[in-house]
Design a protein around this motif. Structure first.
Motif, PDB file in Angstrom:
ATOM      1  N   GLU A 232      41.425   9.590  55.885  1.00 18.56           N
ATOM      2  CA  GLU A 232      40.965  10.883  55.377  1.00 18.56           C
ATOM      3  C   GLU A 232      39.591  11.159  55.964  1.00 18.56           C
ATOM      4  O   GLU A 232      38.731  10.277  56.015  1.00 18.56           O
ATOM      5  CB  GLU A 232      40.899  10.818  53.844  1.00 18.56           C
ATOM      6  CG  GLU A 232      40.409  12.102  53.217  1.00 18.56           C
ATOM      7  CD  GLU A 232      40.172  11.961  51.712  1.00 18.56           C
ATOM      8  OE1 GLU A 232      40.911  11.194  51.058  1.00 18.56           O
ATOM      9  OE2 GLU A 232      39.253  12.616  51.208  1.00 18.56           O
TER      10      GLU A 232
ATOM     11  N   VAL B 109      43.718  14.716  56.019  1.00 16.65           N
ATOM     12  CA  VAL B 109      44.216  13.384  56.353  1.00 16.65           C
ATOM     13  C   VAL B 109      44.839  13.486  57.746  1.00 16.65           C
ATOM     14  O   VAL B 109      45.738  14.291  57.969  1.00 16.65           O
ATOM     15  CB  VAL B 109      45.258  12.901  55.329  1.00 16.65           C
ATOM     16  CG1 VAL B 109      45.806  11.550  55.737  1.00 16.65           C
ATOM     17  CG2 VAL B 109      44.634  12.815  53.953  1.00 16.65           C
TER      18      VAL B 109
ATOM     19  N   SER C 173      43.928  15.877  51.455  1.00 16.23           N
ATOM     20  CA  SER C 173      43.940  14.804  50.465  1.00 16.23           C
ATOM     21  C   SER C 173      44.037  15.389  49.056  1.00 16.23           C
ATOM     22  O   SER C 173      43.462  16.444  48.770  1.00 16.23           O
ATOM     23  CB  SER C 173      42.669  13.981  50.614  1.00 16.23           C
ATOM     24  OG  SER C 173      42.536  13.123  49.530  1.00 16.23           O
TER      25      SER C 173
ATOM     26  N   CYS D 143      45.612   9.746  50.022  1.00 12.88           N
ATOM     27  CA  CYS D 143      44.713   9.083  50.966  1.00 12.88           C
ATOM     28  C   CYS D 143      45.366   7.761  51.387  1.00 12.88           C
ATOM     29  O   CYS D 143      45.883   7.029  50.537  1.00 12.88           O
ATOM     30  CB  CYS D 143      43.375   8.839  50.297  1.00 12.88           C
ATOM     31  SG  CYS D 143      42.168   8.072  51.353  1.00 12.88           S
TER      32      CYS D 143
END
Lengths: 465, 199
Positions: A140, A191, A207, A226
């Protein structure tokens, strides 16, 4: 400030870059239905129903991938859609199947011999699908920092902070990476995965932790967890390379010696043999898969007798692709000989090909094509103008008709009209000669051109030797 | 007699002696090559590097398993993406009785870390309570002998921004190293005179 503004402009220019319009850019596929029956107008293709159906069957043969070394000849008058058919086939095959397009004259070069050029073209059309492990970074985005030097010139400096649920790392970015991060508009909370070797960035989503950042999010925003564990992972990826690419990688002279080797671009047959053996080995072990593709040779009558006999032999190899050739010649001399043969191709090669004829377009089809082209070139045209243009195309050629679209549009724009009318077509027709009128003009005024004093020698003929 | 030892015995070996270091090159014949560097005083491997030539792409780079990585002099070509130079970096060492990992650039205090022996993957897993660092350390020496790491052999300490993880060598590994050393001692270096005069 000024530097920032300049950068802004550059960025805008990058994103709004238009694709240029080519002669066949309106073609998106063969326009066939599930039973390989051709729809009359579909995916930019019009008419030519029998030929499209035939090419559809060739497409099926390529997709099955079991038949090696077949040749198909597209034969027809100029402007009957031979190259369009080949382009459509390439589009229908998709990007994973190798499709090599070349013109017959391309093989004549001082750098390499004719047969080498042909061999390379053939090997460019055979793909190998290999599984390979590659290193990816998945995490992330915490922060992206990109700094441009204050002077506006010089390299940009970039940092990227990524995290997983277990760790966090700072990465330095190279110039290319900075560009692709800007292009992908990566921001904190995304991400992403980055392929370490190729630098390809894939956005997986946003995320969940950042789901409340904005009140309004687009519908297509996807929220993901994540990632866990380490940022760098090894993953197995499948990718396709062509045999020619493998050849090139393995034949390159290493280091500074490459400077003196006088590299002509030719690849030693030993290298090729070695690679063929290797690929066959992988195939048996199930590590690799062979994807036969398509080699398209336009203007095939420009090949000479040596190339034809080489092709005869090459087609018999089980590693050879499907070869599609196109020609607009009738019975003519085979290049390199004094013999005449249909399409300028020797009879023994013709015997090995299946021939797909293309027919001249009907008036209705011409109209359809012209209106597709109008759309492609962003041109509004009145019905009457289109009728006139169709008539012109019928009497001269489709290509000439297509040239008049853009020119008459510019003429119409001059008089501040947003639609092309009959008048504009007429004006363009007067301004630009078609081939027929040009010949007539030359015949009339032949006496006044240069070098006319010389008597006509023997009759003009295409130099083929 | 293990599989790994027989592989080592079969491999084509050559060596050179450079001062107090003996460098042995193993060619396994399937594209894999290994170089070991022995300290002649202690008979301990100070460096070990691998090269697995990819079938597709010709010669590969050396992959350092033990010892410091090859230094990179300021090369012009910045790779696409790389870790910042003050991010944690792992290096491995081998001593007579222990396997060692040093993770430099880790500023957190000793209580932050936990090191566990993961039986499933055969790795040591380093975790931090502040979720700043996580790493799975492979133990190729044990994997080659099909051994799994045991928690009671693991100790770690933290000094000078460096986390030092020590793993006590199991008996099987000590025996293997002993017989490998015998094998290596058989390899004689070729004559050391220089063939050409360095200017």
């Amino acid at each position: 400030m000024a530097a920032a503004a300049a950068a802004k402009i550059a960025e805008v220019r990058e994103t709004t870059r238009v694709e240029r319009i080519g002669a066949h850019s309106h073609i998106r596929g063969l326009g066939l239905d599930e039973s390989l029956e051709a729809r009359h107008v579909s995916q930019g293709m019009v008419g030519q129903v029998a030929a499209r159906r035939a090419v559809g069957i060739v497409l099926q043969m390529v997709r099955d991938g079991r038949i090696a070394g077949r040749a198909v000849l597209l034969a027809g008058q100029p402007g009957t859609g031979k190259t369009a058919l080949a382009t459509a086939l390439a589009a229908a095959l998709g990007h994973d199947t190798p499709f090599t397009s070349m013109a017959g004259s391309e093989i004549y070069s001082l750098e390499m011999s004719k047969t080498e050029a042909l061999t390379q073209a053939i090997r460019k059309s055979i793909g190998v699908r290999i599984k390979e492990e590659s290193e990816i970074i998945e995490g992330e985005v915490v922060e992206v920092q990109i700094e441009r030097p204050a002077t506006g010139v010089g390299a940009k400096v970039g940092k990227l902070i990524l995290k997983t649920t277990d760790m966090e790392t700072v990465y330095d970015l190279g110039g290319k990476m900075i560009d692709s991060i800007l292009k992908e508009k990566v921001q904190s909370g995304d991400v992403i995965t980055i392929d370490k070797a190729t630098g390809k960035i894939t956005r997986l989503g946003r995320s969940f932790a950042r789901a409340r950042d904005y009140d309004a999010t687009g519908q297509q925003t996807r929220f993901v967890q994540c990632p866990e564990g380490e940022l760098q992972k090894r993953k197995e990826v499948v990718h396709t390379v062509t045999l020619h690419e493998i050849d090139v990688i393995n034949s390159r002279t290493h280091g500074f010696l490459a400077l003196f080797s006088g590299d002509t671009g030719e690849i030693k047959p030993e290298v090729r043999e070695q690679i063929n053996g290797k690929v066959a080995e992988w195939r048996e072990e199930g590590k690799a898969e062979i994807i036969p593709g398509v080699l398209f040779i336009d203007e095939v009558h420009m090949l000479d007798i040596e190339c034809f006999s080489f092709l005869n032999r090459a087609l018999e190899n089980e590693m050879s692709p499907i070869v599609i050739m196109a020609t607009n010649r009738g019975i003519t001399k085979i290049r390199g000989t004094t013999y005449k043969s249909p399409h300028g191709i020797p009879l023994d090669l013709l015997d090995r090909t299946i021939i797909v004829p293309t027919q001249p377009y009907e008036e209705k089809e011409l109209r359809e094509i012209l209106s597709i082209r109008c759309e492609e070139e962003d041109c509004m045209m009145s019905d009457n103008a289109l009728t006139v243009l169709t008539r012109i195309s019928k009497e001269t050629s489709l290509r000439y008709g297509m040239q008049l679209i853009m020119t008459s549009m510019l003429i119409a724009r001059k008089r501040k009209a947003h639609e092309v009318d009959v008048e504009d077509i007429k004006r363009a027709y007067q301004l630009f000669f078609d081939e027929g009128r040009s010949v007539q003009f030359l015949k009339e005024y032949q006496q006044e051109f240069m070098f006319n004093e010389m008597e006509d020698r023997e009759e003009m003929e295409m130099e083929t030797n | 007699m293990t599989d790994w030892l027989s592989q080592l015995k079969k491999a084509k070996k050559s060596c050179i002696v450079d001062g107090k270091l003996k460098k042995v090159h193993f060619d396994f014949g399937d594209g894999r090559e290994m170089v070991e560097e022995y300290n002649l005083d202690t008979n301990v491997v100070t460096r070990r590097a691998w090269r697995c030539n990819k079938e597709l792409k010709g010669e590969d780079k050396w992959d350092v398993e033990i010892g410091d990585p090859e230094p990179v002099y300021n090369s012009d070509d910045m790779p696409l993406i790389r870790e910042n130079s003050n991010q944690p970096i792992v290096s491995r060492r081998v001593t007579r009785m222990n396997l060692e990992w040093r993770i430099r650039n880790l500023p957190y205090s000793l209580e932050t870390y936990s090191v566990t022996a993961d039986q499933d993957s055969g790795c040591l897993v380093v975790r931090t309570t502040n979720k700043k660092y996580f790493k799975k350390l492979a133990i190729p020496d044990l994997t080659r002998l099909h051994l799994l790491p045991q928690q009671e052999n693991v100790t770690f300490s933290h000094k000078f921004n460096t986390l030092i993880i020590t793993y006590k060598k199991p008996k099987a590994l000590l025996e293997l190293e002993k017989s490998l050393l015998e094998e290596v001692e058989k390899v004689q270096p070729k004559h050391q005179d220089m063939d050409c005069k360095p200017s």
